[in-house]
Scaffold this motif. Structure first.
Motif, PDB file in Angstrom:
ATOM      1  N   ASN A  44       0.858  -1.190   0.000  1.00  0.00           N
ATOM      2  CA  ASN A  44       0.000   0.000   0.000  1.00  0.00           C
ATOM      3  C   ASN A  44       0.892   1.237   0.000  1.00  0.00           C
ATOM      4  O   ASN A  44       1.923   1.249   0.671  1.00  0.00           O
ATOM      5  CB  ASN A  44      -0.862   0.026   1.274  1.00  0.00           C
ATOM      6  CG  ASN A  44      -2.013  -0.952   1.215  1.00  0.00           C
ATOM      7  OD1 ASN A  44      -2.344  -1.486   0.156  1.00  0.00           O
ATOM      8  ND2 ASN A  44      -2.636  -1.184   2.358  1.00  0.00           N
ATOM      9  N   ASP A  62      -3.859   0.986  -3.294  1.00  0.00           N
ATOM     10  CA  ASP A  62      -4.201  -0.168  -2.478  1.00  0.00           C
ATOM     11  C   ASP A  62      -3.735  -1.411  -3.225  1.00  0.00           C
ATOM     12  O   ASP A  62      -4.285  -1.760  -4.271  1.00  0.00           O
ATOM     13  CB  ASP A  62      -5.724  -0.203  -2.263  1.00  0.00           C
ATOM     14  CG  ASP A  62      -6.189  -1.432  -1.497  1.00  0.00           C
ATOM     15  OD1 ASP A  62      -5.433  -2.422  -1.394  1.00  0.00           O
ATOM     16  OD2 ASP A  62      -7.332  -1.412  -1.005  1.00  0.00           O
ATOM     17  N   ILE A  88      -1.756   3.615   3.278  1.00  0.00           N
ATOM     18  CA  ILE A  88      -2.818   4.430   2.701  1.00  0.00           C
ATOM     19  C   ILE A  88      -3.186   5.478   3.736  1.00  0.00           C
ATOM     20  O   ILE A  88      -3.687   5.146   4.803  1.00  0.00           O
ATOM     21  CB  ILE A  88      -4.032   3.561   2.338  1.00  0.00           C
ATOM     22  CG1 ILE A  88      -3.650   2.607   1.194  1.00  0.00           C
ATOM     23  CG2 ILE A  88      -5.214   4.427   1.937  1.00  0.00           C
ATOM     24  CD1 ILE A  88      -4.682   1.546   0.901  1.00  0.00           C
TER      25      ILE A  88
HETATM   26  C1  LIG Z   1      -3.862  -2.066   2.340  1.00  0.00           C
HETATM   27  O1  LIG Z   1      -5.000  -1.233   2.365  1.00  0.00           O
HETATM   28  C2  LIG Z   1      -6.229  -1.951   2.341  1.00  0.00           C
HETATM   29  C3  LIG Z   1      -7.337  -0.921   2.255  1.00  0.00           C
HETATM   30  O2  LIG Z   1      -7.229   0.040   3.248  1.00  0.00           O
HETATM   31  C4  LIG Z   1      -6.338  -2.825   3.582  1.00  0.00           C
HETATM   32  O3  LIG Z   1      -7.525  -3.587   3.524  1.00  0.00           O
HETATM   33  C5  LIG Z   1      -5.142  -3.773   3.616  1.00  0.00           C
HETATM   34  O4  LIG Z   1      -5.161  -4.536   4.807  1.00  0.00           O
HETATM   35  C6  LIG Z   1      -3.842  -2.975   3.542  1.00  0.00           C
HETATM   36  N1  LIG Z   1      -2.744  -3.900   3.435  1.00  0.00           N
HETATM   37  C7  LIG Z   1      -1.690  -3.840   4.249  1.00  0.00           C
HETATM   38  C8  LIG Z   1      -0.642  -4.865   4.014  1.00  0.00           C
HETATM   39  O5  LIG Z   1      -1.611  -2.980   5.104  1.00  0.00           O
END
Ligand SMILES: *[C@@H]1O[C@H](CO)[C@@H](O)[C@H](O)[C@H]1NC(C)=O
Ligand SMILES: *[C@@H]1O[C@H](CO)[C@@H](O)[C@H](O)[C@H]1NC(C)=O
Ligand SMILES: *[C@@H]1O[C@H](CO)[C@@H](O)[C@H](O)[C@H]1NC(C)=O
Ligand SMILES: *[C@@H]1O[C@H](CO)[C@@H](O)[C@H](O)[C@H]1NC(C)=O
Length: 235
Positions: free
Chosen positions: A51, A74, A202
Motif C-alpha cells: 500500500n 491499495d 494508505i
Molecule cells: C492495504 O490497504 C487496504 C485498504 O485500506 C487494507 O484492507 C489492507 O489490509 C492494507 N494492506 C496492508 C498490508 O496494510
C-alpha cells in the motif's frame, strides 16, 4: 561489465493501436546509461508493491510534464487514485482526477469542481504502481554510491511487452518493491512515470471510495477503436 540492449526499431504500440514512429535516440541512450551495471543471472519473481501514498509525475520525452500530483494505491484491492495537482510549480498539460479499479476493470474520471464524473470500462490494466505478473527480471542497477549510507540506491529492473502490442516497458523498483520509475515505449513519445515521497500506507482511505456524486452512474460505452487505460489518459 556493460549490458548492451538492443531495441526493436519502430512499430511499438502503447496499450492500443496508435500510430508510432521511431524511438528517439535520447531514450536509447538514457536506458543504456541506466544499464551500465552488472546483471545477475538469478531467477526473480516480480514482487508486488505495498500500500502506498506518494507523489507521481508523468512526463514524455518532448519535455512536457503531463501530470504531477498525489497518488494513493491499495495493493490488495488493486485500486489507485491519482490527482494531478495544479498548485505544484510546474506547467502540466493535463488536469486529471482518476479513480481506478483494476480488478473490476472500471475507472472514474472525476471532476470535483462541478461534482461530475464519468464511469468507464478499462480495456487495458497496465499501470506503473505494480510490476506485471509476467514481468521479467532484467538486472540490478546501483545508482549513486550504495556503499555509503544515504548516497546510493539499489534498483531492480523489470521489463516486458505491453499487452497485445509490440511496445514494451522498463520498470525500476527498490529492493522493497517500491516503484521508482517506469518507461513505456510507444516510440513517438515514450512516457515516463516517476514516484516520489512514498509512504508505505494508505493515508486517506476515503480517496479510494467512489465519491457520492459518482455513485449509481452507469458505465459509458467505449467507442469503437478506443482503448481505455491508465496510461492512455496521459497521451
Ligand atoms: C492495504 O490497504 C487496504 C485498504 O485500506 C487494507 O484492507 C489492507 O489490509 C492494507 N494492506 C496492508 C498490508 O496494510
Ligand atoms: C496539491 O498540492 C498542495 C501543495 O503541495 C497540497 O496542499 C494540496 O493538498 C494538493 N491537492 C491535491 C488535490 O492533491
Ligand atoms: C508555463 O507555460 C506558460 C505558457 O506556455 C509560460 O509562459 C510559463 O513561463 C510557464 N511556466 C513555467 C513555470 O514553466
Ligand atoms: C464539468 O466540467 C467539465 C469540464 O469543465 C465539463 O466538460 C462538464 O460538462 C461539466 N459537467 C457538468 C455536469 O457540468
Amino acid at each position: 561489465m556493460h549490458t548492451r540492449l538492443s531495441f526493436e526499431p519502430s512499430q511499438t504500440l502503447f496499450c492500443d493501436s496508435l500510430r508510432t514512429r521511431k524511438m528517439s535516440a535520447a531514450v536509447a541512450l538514457f536506458v543504456l546509461i541506466c544499464f551500465t551495471a552488472a546483471t545477475h543471472a538469478v531467477h526473480h519473481q516480480p514482487c508486488h508493491s505495498p500500500n502506498m501514498t506518494g507523489i507521481m509525475s508523468v512526463m514524455n520525452l518532448k519535455g512536457e510534464t503531463k501530470a504531477l500530483g498525489a497518488f494513493t494505491y491499495d495493493s490488495m484491492g488493486k485500486k489507485l487514485r491519482f490527482r494531478s495537482n495544479e498548485t505544484f510549480p510546474t506547467n502540466t498539460s493535463l488536469s486529471l482526477d482518476l479513480l481506478m479499479f483494476f480488478e473490476e476493470g472500471i475507472f472514474y474520471e472525476i471532476d470535483s469542481k462541478n461534482q461530475s464524473c464519468e464511469k468507464k470500462a478499462l480495456q487495458c490494466t497496465m499501470h506503473p504502481l505494480d510490476i506485471p505478473d509476467d514481468g521479467k527480471f532484467k538486472g540490478m542497477v546501483q545508482t549513486g554510491n550504495p556503499s555509503i549510507e544515504g548516497e546510493g540506491i539499489k534498483l531492480n529492473v523489470w521489463t516486458g511487452p505491453m499487452p497485445d502490442t509490440k511496445g514494451y516497458y522498463y520498470m525500476f523498483s527498490t529492493m522493497g518493491c517500491l516503484p521508482v520509475t517506469t518507461m513505456y515505449f510507444r516510440d513517438s513519445t515514450p512516457l515516463i512515470f516517476s514516484q516520489m515521497n512514498i509512504e508505505n500506507e494508505i493515508k486517506d482511505p476515503d480517496l479510494l471510495v467512489v465519491p457520492s456524486f459518482c455513485q449509481g452512474q452507469s458505465v459509458e460505452e467505449t467507442p469503437e477503436g478506443t482503448v481505455n487505460s491508465f496510461l492512455n489518459e496521459f497521451i
